[in-house]
Design a protein around this motif. Structure first.
Motif, short mmCIF file in Angstrom:
data_model
loop_
_atom_site.label_atom_id
_atom_site.label_comp_id
_atom_site.label_asym_id
_atom_site.label_seq_id
_atom_site.Cartn_x
_atom_site.Cartn_y
_atom_site.Cartn_z
N TYR A 178 42.67 47.04 41.61
CA TYR A 178 43.90 46.29 41.33
C TYR A 178 44.88 47.23 40.66
N ALA A 179 45.74 47.86 41.44
CA ALA A 179 46.45 49.01 40.91
C ALA A 179 47.96 48.88 41.01
N GLY A 186 39.89 35.10 30.06
CA GLY A 186 40.13 36.43 29.53
C GLY A 186 39.23 37.48 30.18
N LEU A 187 38.03 37.07 30.61
CA LEU A 187 37.11 38.00 31.29
C LEU A 187 37.74 38.52 32.58
N ALA A 188 38.30 37.59 33.36
CA ALA A 188 38.93 37.99 34.64
C ALA A 188 40.19 38.81 34.37
N ASP A 207 39.20 42.24 33.25
CA ASP A 207 38.62 42.97 34.39
C ASP A 207 39.73 43.55 35.27
N ARG A 208 40.75 42.73 35.61
CA ARG A 208 41.84 43.22 36.46
C ARG A 208 42.65 44.27 35.72
N ALA A 214 44.16 50.01 34.89
CA ALA A 214 44.33 51.11 33.93
C ALA A 214 43.57 52.37 34.32
N VAL A 215 42.74 52.29 35.39
CA VAL A 215 42.00 53.49 35.80
C VAL A 215 43.00 54.56 36.22
N PRO A 216 42.91 55.77 35.63
CA PRO A 216 43.86 56.82 36.01
C PRO A 216 43.70 57.19 37.48
#
Ligand code: TXA
Ligand code: MG
Length: 316
Positions: free
Chosen positions: A232-233, A301-303, A306-307, A312-314
């Motif tokens: 999810y970027a 909040g878990l979902a 998670d997204r 936030a993954v570089p």
């Protein structure tokens, strides 16, 4: 709501009862139609039609190893395609129609492309009047992933679908803004396990099952193949658990921490989930890094977290 200004490319804009009839007609002819569900918009094809399902992977740029969720009109319709172990009966009774997807032993009645050759099949009964009307009208199982190009944020309005898939699919059925805003919770395996946190809270599932759901990741292997790290970027860098914005950043607020956009001023997680993807889309247009306020790791909040972690993954 999407207006006529979105009638670009060859993708038809559909709405209302005429829209449902036209959407069903296109689906029967093996075309792709995006439609609203209570979670996010999906891009659907007749799951029995191998060629039509193949078009989904083309339109989204989706890797063929990533299996699809099949949408059906009822629990009874689902029984034609999968076996229901006792835990799945219990969850289906409690949560269908609704934003729960179950990965269950397949009966081999759909083309292998749907489940990417796996023996299991993911199914759900969406809780949305247009999705229900479309499933009733077309009278077929619909394979439908989220209606975004692969690796992008899921769409919560018809406009979002046009933004990503205009010219690549036959039509979009407009149902306004989706209610839940994050994708369905996925449960599967023999336990069962939580494969993806989503629109139904883990706590709600556990209350009905009367036991704790095993975790989504076992032995270092991610169990839902679509759960690639940066699934999810947005286009810009995302920094989580930020107490305020650093110079140059835009701030996505929650609760008392107000920002350029806020997920929920009152700290309501359902409201935050419903706003999450449109807020990320709005903020990424500004072209600056996004700092996000802390979100509690309970309920929806878990979902949301998670997204956000995936966002936030570089990326290079
Ligand atoms: O709310 C939703 O679930 C939306 C709406 C349109 O229904 N759909 C959705 O689909 O989010 P998609 O394709 O974006 O995500 C489906 C996820 C993927 O991570 C995929 O790998 C996983 O479900 N999945 C599908 N079939 C599976 C299977 N047989 N075993 C394990 N995971 C599966
Ligand atoms: Mg998706």
């Amino acid at each position: 709501m999407a207006g006529n200004e979105n009638l670009t490319g060859e993708t038809e804009y559909l709405a209302g009862n005429d829209g449902i009839a036209r959407a069903a007609d296109l689906l029967r002819r093996g075309e792709l139609v995006a439609f609203p569900t209570e979670t996010v918009y999906g891009v659907g094809a007749d799951a029995r039609n191998e060629t039509a399902v193949g078009k989904i992977f083309e339109a989204k740029g989706r890797p063929r190893f990533n299996p699809l969720i099949v949408h059906v009109k009822s629990l009874e319709a689902a029984r034609a395609f999968v076996d229901f172990p006792p835990w799945a009966e219990t969850l289906a009774e409690a949560f269908w129609p609704g934003s729960l997807t179950m990965v269950l032993p397949g009966l081999g009645r759909l083309p292998g492309v749907v489940s990417a050759g796996r023996p299991s099949l993911a199914l759900r009964v969406p809780d949305h009047p247009l999705a229900a009307a479309l499933l009733a009208e077309v009278d077929a199982p619909l394979a439908a992933p989220s209606a975004n190009p692969s690796g992008r944020v899921s769409p919560t309005t018809a406009d979002h679908v046009f933004d990503g898939l205009s010219g690549k699919i036959a039509a979009v059925l407009d149902g306004g803004k989706t209610d839940i805003g994050v994708e369905s919770t996925i449960v599967g395996g023999e336990g069962p396990r939580l494969l993806r946190p989503g629109g139904i809270a883990r706590e709600a599932l556990e209350a009905v099952l009367g036991c704790v759901l095993e975790d989504m990741v076992g032995g270092g292997a991610v169990l839902a193949p679509g759960q690639l790290a940066s699934h999810y970027a947005p286009n810009v860098a995302v920094r989580l658990n930020a107490l305020s914005a650093r110079p140059g950043e835009v701030f996505l607020g929650f609760g008392p921490r107000r920002g350029d956009q806020s997920l929920s001023d009152t700290g309501d997680l359902a409201e935050a989930a419903a706003r999450l993807f449109s807020a990320l889309r709005e903020l990424e247009k500004l072209g600056r890094p996004i700092a996000v306020a802390p979100i509690p790791e309970t309920g929806l909040g878990l979902a949301i977290n998670d997204r956000l972690r995936r966002a936030a993954v570089p990326r290079g």
